[in-house]
Write a protein that holds these residues in place. Structure first.
Motif: not given
Length: 450
Positions: A49-78
């Motif tokens: 819990e402390e670890l999650k709080e230390k590395y909280s992803p907020e503010p989410w709107e400035q976080n590039g991870a959300k686009f990485y995660l979206e890219a993972m959902t859009k990814y298509r195998d050959p």
């Protein structure tokens, strides 16, 4: 009053026992255990819990991870119909200088084209200054690790497709994106995240080496790649300290007696208190929890040293040394201390790979300015490299460098600290015991003029 009590010793013993248990429970409720004090001194979070709080992803709107995660959902195998023709189905698993058949080129091009949206999201993620995954990364069912390697393979394929087409601008953009792709794994990462990030970096280094076989980009692209290779991840292993701190948080709690074997009902508070005291009195916590944390602190402290000062030995010797030095500590049954030592070696290999790539790129710039390759790597400093091209597995010695058979080879002696002439490990052997870490650069006939 005293007389009757003395005549009933069982009553005195009962009162005395009650007093001891009560005092012990008060003491136990107010004190911090030795292991917690160790963790606090080392500034290691005490819980997930402390670890999650230390590395909280907020503010989410400035976080590039959300686009990485979206890219993972859009990814298509050959497509399955083209998989056998896609020679990069793994980590660029084809021979250096491979001659592509038409079916292979078509399969490569189709794979990249089908993931155009995914590539766009990766580039968008890297325009954001803040990249941190949400707390779900610590869940056992999180699939970010596998998906991140898919993204690395895709970027490598896109770079190679561009190189084969002579599109050096897109090739440069894809390699640059690949050099930054590891960043998604590091903020709040664990050891497995660091290993996957290392795998991502290796995919990109191999992609860079193969791309340069087919196309030579302009100098401004090479300068951009060099800047990407000057970051902390590619020049030191100090970042491994934070990774191992997070690893300590996640795993030290597994050595709690309570919960590891059975849980005490709340009504048995007194028995639990006495057992906790007994376990400390018999040094159970020392050999289990404290032993683990002390061992981890030792490995974390190694992050502050240079790679060449770690006394690195082949993998088998590391394991033997670990068992010999920790035979009394049963925490080794649950968690391999040697795995964390090897994490530093893996980080060192990453630094060595980056160093060879950096020296090769700087040599290309030298070649463009002087019309010939440098006679020694000392010539690259300070005009092309800010620091000399040191081999991280030697004591202040430069990388090895030779030019022959129409190519330049830049190499580190690797963890075994033995110069094998810039050759890869023999089949069935690891780089810990055989072979070097190298980067090849093809040369035109005019380039080889030393």
């Amino acid at each position: 009053m005293t007389g009757p009590l003395l005549k009933q010793p069982w009553l005195i013993l009962t009162l005395l026992g009650f007093t001891v248990v009560f005092a012990a429970s008060v003491y136990d409720a107010r004190r911090e255990s030795t292991v917690i004090r160790q963790l606090r001194r080392a500034e290691i979070p005490l819980s997930v819990e402390e670890l999650k709080e230390k590395y909280s992803p907020e503010p989410w709107e400035q976080n590039g991870a959300k686009f990485y995660l979206e890219a993972m959902t859009k990814y298509r195998d050959p497509e399955l119909s083209t998989w056998e023709h896609l020679v990069i189905a793994g980590d660029l698993e084809y021979e250096y200088g491979h001659s592509f058949a038409n079916e292979q080129r078509d399969a490569l091009r189709a794979y990249v084209a089908a993931n155009a949206e995914t590539i766009g999201l990766i580039l968008k993620a890297q325009q954001c200054p803040f990249t941190r995954l949400p707390g779900s990364r610590y869940d056992i069912y999180d699939n970010t690790l596998r998906k991140s390697r898919d993204l690395a393979r895709l970027v490598a394929c896109a770079a190679l497709d561009a190189a084969l087409s002579g599109d050096t601008e897109t090739m440069g953009e894809m390699i640059e994106a690949g050099l930054r792709l590891h960043e998604i794994m590091f903020e709040g990462g664990l050891l497995i995240d660091a290993l996957v990030a290392k795998s991502i970096c290796t995919i990109v280094f191999e992609s860079l080496e193969h791309c340069l076989y087919y196309a030579r980009p302009p100098s401004d692209v090479i300068y951009t790649w060099l800047r990407g290779l000057d970051t902390n991840v590619y020049t030191t292993h100090h970042w491994m300290g934070e990774i191992l701190k997070n690893e300590t948080t996640l795993y030290y709690q597994m050595f709690e007696f309570e919960g590891l074997f059975f849980d005490f009902p709340t009504r048995l508070y007194w028995q639990r208190t006495l057992l906790n005291l007994a376990l400390e009195g018999t040094q159970y916590n020392y050999f289990i929890q404290n032993g683990f944390v002390l061992g981890m602190n030792t490995v974390i402290a190694a992050s502050k040293k240079n790679i060449c000062d770690l006394g690195i030995t082949p993998e088998e010797k590391l394991i033997d040394a670990w068992w010999a030095g920790n035979s009394r500590n049963s925490y080794g049954v649950f968690y391999g201390f040697s795995n964390n030592i090897r994490a530093h070696i893996i980080a060192g290999i990453n630094v060595a790979q980056a160093a060879t790539a950096r020296a090769a790129l700087a040599s290309l710039l030298y070649l463009e300015d002087h019309g010939k390759m440098p006679e020694t790597l000392e010539a690259l400093t300070p005009g092309y490299l800010l620091l000399p091209a040191y081999d991280p597995f030697t004591q202040n010695a430069l990388l090895r460098y030779r030019v022959d058979d129409g190519q330049a080879v830049f190499y580190s002696v690797g963890p075994n600290k033995k110069d094998d002439g810039g050759k890869e490990a023999e089949r069935g052997k690891s780089v810990y015991e055989d072979g070097d870490i190298f980067f090849r650069l093809p040369l035109l006939e005019a380039d080889s003029n030393l």
